[in-house]
Motif scaffolding. Structure first.
Motif, short mmCIF file in Angstrom:
data_model
loop_
_atom_site.label_atom_id
_atom_site.label_comp_id
_atom_site.label_asym_id
_atom_site.label_seq_id
_atom_site.Cartn_x
_atom_site.Cartn_y
_atom_site.Cartn_z
N ILE A 114 -0.83 10.72 1.87
CA ILE A 114 -1.29 10.76 3.26
C ILE A 114 -1.43 9.33 3.75
CG2 ILE A 114 -3.12 11.47 4.85
CD1 ILE A 114 -3.89 13.62 2.78
N LEU A 115 -0.78 9.05 4.87
CA LEU A 115 -0.87 7.74 5.51
C LEU A 115 -1.58 7.93 6.84
CD1 LEU A 115 2.79 6.52 4.88
CD2 LEU A 115 0.79 6.14 3.47
N VAL A 116 -2.59 7.12 7.09
CA VAL A 116 -3.42 7.24 8.30
C VAL A 116 -3.27 5.97 9.12
CG1 VAL A 116 -5.78 7.50 9.16
CG2 VAL A 116 -5.07 8.71 7.08
N LYS A 117 -3.10 6.14 10.43
CA LYS A 117 -2.96 4.98 11.28
C LYS A 117 -3.54 5.25 12.66
CE LYS A 117 -1.07 1.87 10.10
NZ LYS A 117 -1.68 0.80 9.34
N ARG A 118 -4.27 4.26 13.16
CA ARG A 118 -4.71 4.27 14.56
C ARG A 118 -3.61 3.57 15.34
NH1 ARG A 118 -9.73 1.14 17.41
NH2 ARG A 118 -9.46 2.14 19.42
N ALA A 119 -3.05 4.24 16.33
CA ALA A 119 -1.90 3.72 17.03
C ALA A 119 -2.21 3.47 18.50
CB ALA A 119 -0.73 4.70 16.90
N GLY A 120 -2.37 2.21 18.83
CA GLY A 120 -2.57 1.83 20.21
C GLY A 120 -1.27 1.45 20.89
N GLY A 121 -0.19 1.42 20.13
CA GLY A 121 1.11 1.06 20.67
C GLY A 121 2.18 1.34 19.64
N SER A 122 3.38 0.86 19.92
CA SER A 122 4.50 1.17 19.05
C SER A 122 4.46 0.41 17.72
CB SER A 122 5.82 0.89 19.77
OG SER A 122 5.91 -0.48 20.12
N ASN A 144 7.69 2.93 8.53
CA ASN A 144 8.27 2.08 7.50
C ASN A 144 7.47 2.17 6.20
OD1 ASN A 144 10.59 0.96 8.75
ND2 ASN A 144 9.26 -0.30 10.02
N GLN A 145 6.16 2.27 6.31
CA GLN A 145 5.34 2.40 5.10
C GLN A 145 5.70 3.69 4.36
OE1 GLN A 145 1.08 2.63 5.72
NE2 GLN A 145 0.67 2.64 3.51
N ALA A 146 5.93 4.76 5.10
CA ALA A 146 6.29 6.03 4.47
C ALA A 146 7.60 5.89 3.68
CB ALA A 146 6.42 7.13 5.52
N ARG A 147 8.58 5.30 4.31
CA ARG A 147 9.88 5.13 3.65
C ARG A 147 9.77 4.19 2.45
NH1 ARG A 147 14.68 5.13 8.04
NH2 ARG A 147 15.89 5.23 6.12
N PRO A 202 6.59 11.62 -4.97
CA PRO A 202 6.00 12.59 -4.05
C PRO A 202 7.02 13.59 -3.55
CG PRO A 202 6.32 10.50 -2.95
CD PRO A 202 6.69 10.29 -4.40
N LYS A 203 6.54 14.80 -3.31
CA LYS A 203 7.37 15.84 -2.71
C LYS A 203 7.02 16.02 -1.24
CE LYS A 203 9.41 16.70 -6.54
NZ LYS A 203 10.24 15.57 -6.86
N GLY A 204 5.86 15.48 -0.85
CA GLY A 204 5.42 15.60 0.54
C GLY A 204 4.66 14.37 0.98
N ILE A 205 4.72 14.12 2.28
CA ILE A 205 3.98 13.01 2.87
C ILE A 205 3.44 13.47 4.22
CG2 ILE A 205 5.96 11.92 4.00
CD1 ILE A 205 4.78 9.22 2.98
N VAL A 206 2.19 13.13 4.49
CA VAL A 206 1.55 13.46 5.76
C VAL A 206 1.31 12.15 6.51
CG1 VAL A 206 -0.50 14.43 6.88
CG2 VAL A 206 0.43 15.51 4.82
N LEU A 207 1.77 12.11 7.74
CA LEU A 207 1.53 10.96 8.61
C LEU A 207 0.49 11.40 9.62
CD1 LEU A 207 5.25 9.91 9.21
CD2 LEU A 207 3.67 9.10 7.44
N ALA A 208 -0.72 10.85 9.48
CA ALA A 208 -1.84 11.22 10.35
C ALA A 208 -2.13 10.06 11.28
CB ALA A 208 -3.08 11.56 9.52
N MET A 209 -2.19 10.35 12.57
CA MET A 209 -2.40 9.25 13.51
C MET A 209 -3.36 9.62 14.63
SD MET A 209 1.46 9.27 14.94
CE MET A 209 2.14 9.66 13.34
N GLU A 254 0.86 -1.19 0.00
CA GLU A 254 0.00 0.00 0.00
C GLU A 254 0.89 1.24 0.00
OE1 GLU A 254 -3.99 0.75 2.24
OE2 GLU A 254 -2.37 1.44 3.55
N ILE A 255 0.75 2.06 -1.02
CA ILE A 255 1.55 3.28 -1.13
C ILE A 255 1.03 4.36 -0.19
CG2 ILE A 255 2.27 5.16 -2.67
CD1 ILE A 255 3.72 2.53 -3.26
N CYS A 256 -0.28 4.56 -0.16
CA CYS A 256 -0.85 5.58 0.71
C CYS A 256 -2.33 5.30 0.95
CB CYS A 256 -0.64 6.98 0.14
SG CYS A 256 -1.50 7.29 -1.42
N ASP A 257 -2.89 6.01 1.92
CA ASP A 257 -4.32 5.91 2.18
C ASP A 257 -5.10 6.95 1.39
OD1 ASP A 257 -4.43 3.80 4.21
OD2 ASP A 257 -3.26 5.19 5.43
N LEU A 258 -4.55 8.14 1.30
CA LEU A 258 -5.18 9.23 0.57
C LEU A 258 -4.12 9.94 -0.27
CD1 LEU A 258 -7.17 10.66 3.60
CD2 LEU A 258 -8.22 9.69 1.55
#
Length: 172
Positions: free
Chosen positions: A58-66, A74-77, A113-120, A46-50
């Motif tokens: 834009i990568l979106v993640k619900r983070a309950g832990g590390s 890692n997905q961003a890289r 891409p020139k930009g990436i947003v990590l939304a959590m 998966e390259i991105c969510d949006l």
């Protein structure tokens, strides 16, 4: 977002679809719209969510832990590296974007891409702040941003407030 009793449950897929369909109609939801892994063709990546109109991922993640946060970084890289280094992945991704957007969003053949947003959305946290995350997370995100900056990609990290998980807090 689904509600069960007084606890709000965050659905990443619903959030992404709502963001692209209702909140920002010029964004494209690519959640689960994967490309072929060039190292293992039976696997998908998966390259991105949006995708924003200017090509920001834009990568979106619900983070309950590390674990989910490590996956996010890692997905961003991996996404950036694949798009920059694999002509096949880049061609598959740009074709998928054109097809899914019905040719409303056409990326150049040499797109990277020139930009990436990590939304959590952090579990049990109201806002994403340095005090809301472990020190290891702070180091990891700094290293991820540094590695991506060396590749010409800016990184923005934003929090999705629990109380507003059904409102899209991402800037246009």
């Amino acid at each position: 977002m689904r509600r069960q009793g007084s606890t709000a449950l965050f659905s990443e897929n619903a959030y992404n679809n709502r963001g692209a369909d209702e909140e920002r109609t010029d964004w494209l939801c690519l959640d689960t719209k994967n490309v072929t892994n060039p190292l293992r063709p039976r696997d998908q990546v998966e390259i991105c969510d949006l995708l924003m109109p200017g090509g920001t991922l834009i990568l979106v993640k619900r983070a309950g832990g590390s674990g989910p946060l490590s996956h996010l970084f890692n997905q961003a890289r991996v996404a950036v590296e694949l798009l920059q280094e694999s002509a096949r992945v880049r061609a598959e991704f740009t074709a998928k974007v054109a097809r899914l957007s019905r040719d409303e969003l056409v990326l150049p053949d040499d797109f990277t891409p020139k930009g990436i947003v990590l939304a959590m959305l952090l579990k049990n946290r109201e806002n994403l702040t340095p005090d809301a995350v472990f020190g290891f997370f702070q180091i990891t995100i700094a290293q991820t941003a540094k590695a991506l900056a060396a590749r010409g990609v800016s990184v923005e990290v934003i929090g999705i407030p629990r109380r507003g998980a059904d409102a899209l807090p991402l800037s246009a």
